[in-house]
Design an enzyme around this catalytic site. Sequence first.
Site, PDB file in Angstrom:
ATOM      1  N   TRP A 200     -89.124 -28.621  73.414  1.00 35.44           N
ATOM      2  CA  TRP A 200     -88.549 -29.978  72.394  1.00 35.44           C
ATOM      3  C   TRP A 200     -88.610 -30.159  70.956  1.00 35.44           C
ATOM      4  O   TRP A 200     -89.203 -29.508  70.615  1.00 35.44           O
ATOM      5  CB  TRP A 200     -88.680 -30.654  73.303  1.00 35.44           C
ATOM      6  CG  TRP A 200     -88.397 -32.770  72.415  1.00 35.44           C
ATOM      7  CD1 TRP A 200     -87.019 -33.076  73.391  1.00 35.44           C
ATOM      8  CD2 TRP A 200     -88.399 -32.895  71.415  1.00 35.44           C
ATOM      9  NE1 TRP A 200     -86.893 -33.859  72.130  1.00 35.44           N
ATOM     10  CE2 TRP A 200     -87.917 -34.508  71.294  1.00 35.44           C
ATOM     11  CE3 TRP A 200     -89.926 -32.961  70.589  1.00 35.44           C
ATOM     12  CZ2 TRP A 200     -88.643 -35.606  70.654  1.00 35.44           C
ATOM     13  CZ3 TRP A 200     -89.665 -34.301  69.594  1.00 35.44           C
ATOM     14  CH2 TRP A 200     -89.067 -35.656  69.323  1.00 35.44           C
ATOM     15  N   ASP A 367     -76.403 -46.806  71.907  1.00 34.76           N
ATOM     16  CA  ASP A 367     -77.144 -45.266  72.348  1.00 34.76           C
ATOM     17  C   ASP A 367     -78.225 -46.213  73.828  1.00 34.76           C
ATOM     18  O   ASP A 367     -77.340 -47.570  73.572  1.00 34.76           O
ATOM     19  CB  ASP A 367     -78.358 -44.515  71.506  1.00 34.76           C
ATOM     20  CG  ASP A 367     -78.818 -43.638  72.152  1.00 34.76           C
ATOM     21  OD1 ASP A 367     -79.333 -43.044  72.739  1.00 34.76           O
ATOM     22  OD2 ASP A 367     -78.308 -42.272  71.376  1.00 34.76           O
ATOM     23  N   ASP A 368     -79.068 -45.577  73.845  1.00 29.35           N
ATOM     24  CA  ASP A 368     -80.091 -46.127  74.900  1.00 29.35           C
ATOM     25  C   ASP A 368     -80.344 -47.817  74.472  1.00 29.35           C
ATOM     26  O   ASP A 368     -80.805 -48.190  73.691  1.00 29.35           O
ATOM     27  CB  ASP A 368     -81.120 -46.002  75.182  1.00 29.35           C
ATOM     28  CG  ASP A 368     -82.281 -45.838  76.171  1.00 29.35           C
ATOM     29  OD1 ASP A 368     -82.042 -46.461  77.278  1.00 29.35           O
ATOM     30  OD2 ASP A 368     -83.226 -44.723  76.546  1.00 29.35           O
ATOM     31  N   ASP A 479     -76.850 -38.335  78.966  1.00 28.84           N
ATOM     32  CA  ASP A 479     -78.583 -38.042  78.323  1.00 28.84           C
ATOM     33  C   ASP A 479     -78.933 -37.563  80.398  1.00 28.84           C
ATOM     34  O   ASP A 479     -78.755 -38.489  81.366  1.00 28.84           O
ATOM     35  CB  ASP A 479     -79.130 -39.647  77.864  1.00 28.84           C
ATOM     36  CG  ASP A 479     -80.565 -39.013  76.967  1.00 28.84           C
ATOM     37  OD1 ASP A 479     -80.840 -37.634  76.984  1.00 28.84           O
ATOM     38  OD2 ASP A 479     -80.935 -39.864  76.447  1.00 28.84           O
ATOM     39  N   ASP A 549     -82.820 -33.064  69.356  1.00 31.74           N
ATOM     40  CA  ASP A 549     -83.714 -35.069  68.610  1.00 31.74           C
ATOM     41  C   ASP A 549     -83.843 -34.259  67.381  1.00 31.74           C
ATOM     42  O   ASP A 549     -84.155 -35.373  66.920  1.00 31.74           O
ATOM     43  CB  ASP A 549     -84.691 -34.975  69.883  1.00 31.74           C
ATOM     44  CG  ASP A 549     -83.985 -35.454  71.009  1.00 31.74           C
ATOM     45  OD1 ASP A 549     -83.077 -36.257  71.115  1.00 31.74           O
ATOM     46  OD2 ASP A 549     -84.715 -36.396  71.793  1.00 31.74           O
TER      47      ASP A 549
HETATM   48  C1  DGJ Z   1     -82.694 -38.938  73.859  1.00 34.58           C
HETATM   49  C2  DGJ Z   1     -81.589 -37.888  73.041  1.00 34.58           C
HETATM   50  O1  DGJ Z   1     -81.449 -37.467  72.570  1.00 34.58           O
HETATM   51  C3  DGJ Z   1     -81.838 -39.377  72.077  1.00 34.58           C
HETATM   52  O2  DGJ Z   1     -80.825 -38.708  71.391  1.00 34.58           O
HETATM   53  C4  DGJ Z   1     -81.780 -40.370  72.593  1.00 34.58           C
HETATM   54  O3  DGJ Z   1     -80.173 -40.864  72.956  1.00 34.58           O
HETATM   55  C5  DGJ Z   1     -82.853 -41.593  73.055  1.00 34.58           C
HETATM   56  N1  DGJ Z   1     -83.106 -39.883  74.157  1.00 34.58           N
HETATM   57  C6  DGJ Z   1     -82.500 -42.560  74.374  1.00 34.58           C
HETATM   58  O4  DGJ Z   1     -83.447 -42.596  75.333  1.00 34.58           O
END
Ligand code: DGJ
Length: 744
Positions: A200, A367-368, A479, A549
């Site tokens: 990651w 986003d989330d 996602d 990320d």
């Molecule tokens: C992981 C994604 O890679 C991020 O860009 C973001 O969307 C978060 N999840 C949100 O929980």
Amino acid sequence: MSIFYHESARTFHLTNGTVSYIMKVLPDGSLGQLYFGRAVRDREDFDYLLEMRSRPMSACVFEEDGRFSLEHCRQEYPSCGSTDFRRPALELRQENGSRVTAFAYRSHAVSAGKPALEGLPATYCEDPGEVETLTVCLEDALLGAELYLSYTIFAGESALARSARLENRGTQALHLTAAMSLCLDLPDRDYEFIHFSGAWSRERQMKVRTLEQGIQSVESARGHSSHNHNPFIMLRRPGTGEEEGEVLGFSLVYSGNFLAQAEVDTWDTTRVTLGINPFGFDWKLAPGERFQTPEAVMVYSGRGMGEMSRTFHRLYRSRLARGYWRDRPRPILINNWEATYFDFDEDKLVSIARAAREDGVELFVLDDGWFGARSSDRAGLGDWTANRDRLPNGVAGLARRIEDLGMRFGLWFEPEMVNKDSDLYRAHPDWILQTPGRRVSYGRNQLVLDFSRQEVVDCVYGMMAGILSGARVSYVKWDMNRSITEAYSAALPPDRQGEVCHRYILGVYDLYERLTAAFPEVLFESCASGGGRFDPGLLYYAPQGWVSDDSDAGERLKIQYGTSYCYPISSIGAHVSAIPNHQVNRSTPLATRANVAAFGTFGYELDLNRLTAGERQQVREQIAFMKQYRAVLQFGDFYRLRSPFQGNFTAWMSVSPDRRTALVGWYRTLSEANGPFRRVRLRGLDPDLCYTVDGGEPHYGDELMRVGLITTDSGAGECQPGERPICDFDSHIFVLEAYEEKNT
Ligand code: DGJ
């Protein structure tokens, strides 16, 4: 482009004038591999390439023929349990417990075009004249099983697409425990094995090892292609560089568990296999059923890794990616994740969007955190209805406000997951993957929905389609934030539990297919905690993906450089984020953050309201620059010039198809005290065209490619004219424009 079959020698030759792929039916009816590489002229037989000799300790196929051992033949799709002791492409457990199989040639067919693969992503053609497909049928007469090996050759490209299908026409149930998409036996081992590994936030770091006798492999057993390894490997001859030398690229069009392996035997032949990971795989094939493997694509280049990559880029950009956005420059977006995380309401979002709009951003992505009881990552996943505390006017209300600003609106989903604290889980606790009697494991506080079940996929489709049709949503970020554990489905019988991981991915593909068909103009971006599922399979549905990320410009150089070996720049999601960077706590110049993201789909992941007036002005200029050049940056021919894996400098460039415009990205990681003069040799230009560099002094393409571009004095543009900038993570994008007609 031709596919030849010579009956007398029972030889197949697929060629398009660029590459040749030659196979032959062996004495036992199995298919042997003779050659893959630069095109050779056709001939009646290539039997001289079948080297056979009697060797002590070899097991032979026929009593009377001590020379014919499968162990010493290069094969196309080796079975197991007979005279070849290497890893097979196919392994079938039968009712009597045996795994021995013997597939022999029965027939073949050649056709223009390329049939789609049932339920699976695959390359395609737009006109049947672009490709030709050979399908060879082999049969295991004892089992009544038929094996169809499919080979597609593309006009003008050094690429072949392959897959296999097994049909059970017998009377007993068969268990497939290995069914690779590709096997290629090569006559020597004089290669380096290159793979792209990481974790990651540091995905696709290039790793090089010398091939040695024994097995070397990369794989995923995590239920997704993974951050850790990518379903793409290269075998390159020692000394191969970007523009010279031989290299073979192998890519699997699949998003689940995979294995990419090179096995070198002690006679120095190399067997490459690529496909679904046999580890944990056990697919029951009842009489009358068939199994289709995912597709694998292999590319040969005799002109270095650069040409191999551009072949993959062309193919994947225009004959794997599909739909409305395939050929369109991508909208410049702003995403609120790193700006707000879970801490937002409608007004805050609109204020972020408004500032972005003022600077020229075209798409706002929420986003989330917009749904259910999602105030942290502990609750709400699975409940795809607007959280009214945050969005009192629902998704539609926010979308309207964003559109009123003159922007498009995009939305995040994580369709495959559920929190225990969610209405969906409370209603269907049995819908998750879990093994009876055992503890279920958590990842990011969430559980995995059983996407091998149709009713689960249907339910999620219903919720997502409801949102997408009830509001003006132009973009979806899909996602996936955890790996799969306890892969057991309550809906499958015990003897089908080895199917769960593959069925899960088929469920993901099914949902993608239905959504992209129902909402054809919505731009889908794939994501799995960044680059945890950045693979060709998802490119078929989502023409771009969030590669990592990690949005730090320094880290991104490696991640994007590594990603570019197989994946087109138009697929690489790249954003400018705030400093200090949220993943590595590093500060890099705003210019460099944009100069790195420019070689991608480009966007921002911060609150522009928090920038100074000077920085906002820079952002405006960056956006104007992107609008002017994004077609070249995203869809041009991409050349790697200097590797971040090898030193302090990185350089790459994109060239327009007519070669009149080129953008050269030049990056220095650490500043140097009293450094040397430096230049970089460019690539892909027209040697006879004269180009201005940043509107200044013109140079012919041949000078720029042979003498090089002087980079000594270029920097992030934050110094006085004539002054050499000194800062870490310095960079510049040189703009080359042809300014006069050819001088030949
Ligand atoms: C992981 C994604 O890679 C991020 O860009 C973001 O969307 C978060 N999840 C949100 O929980």
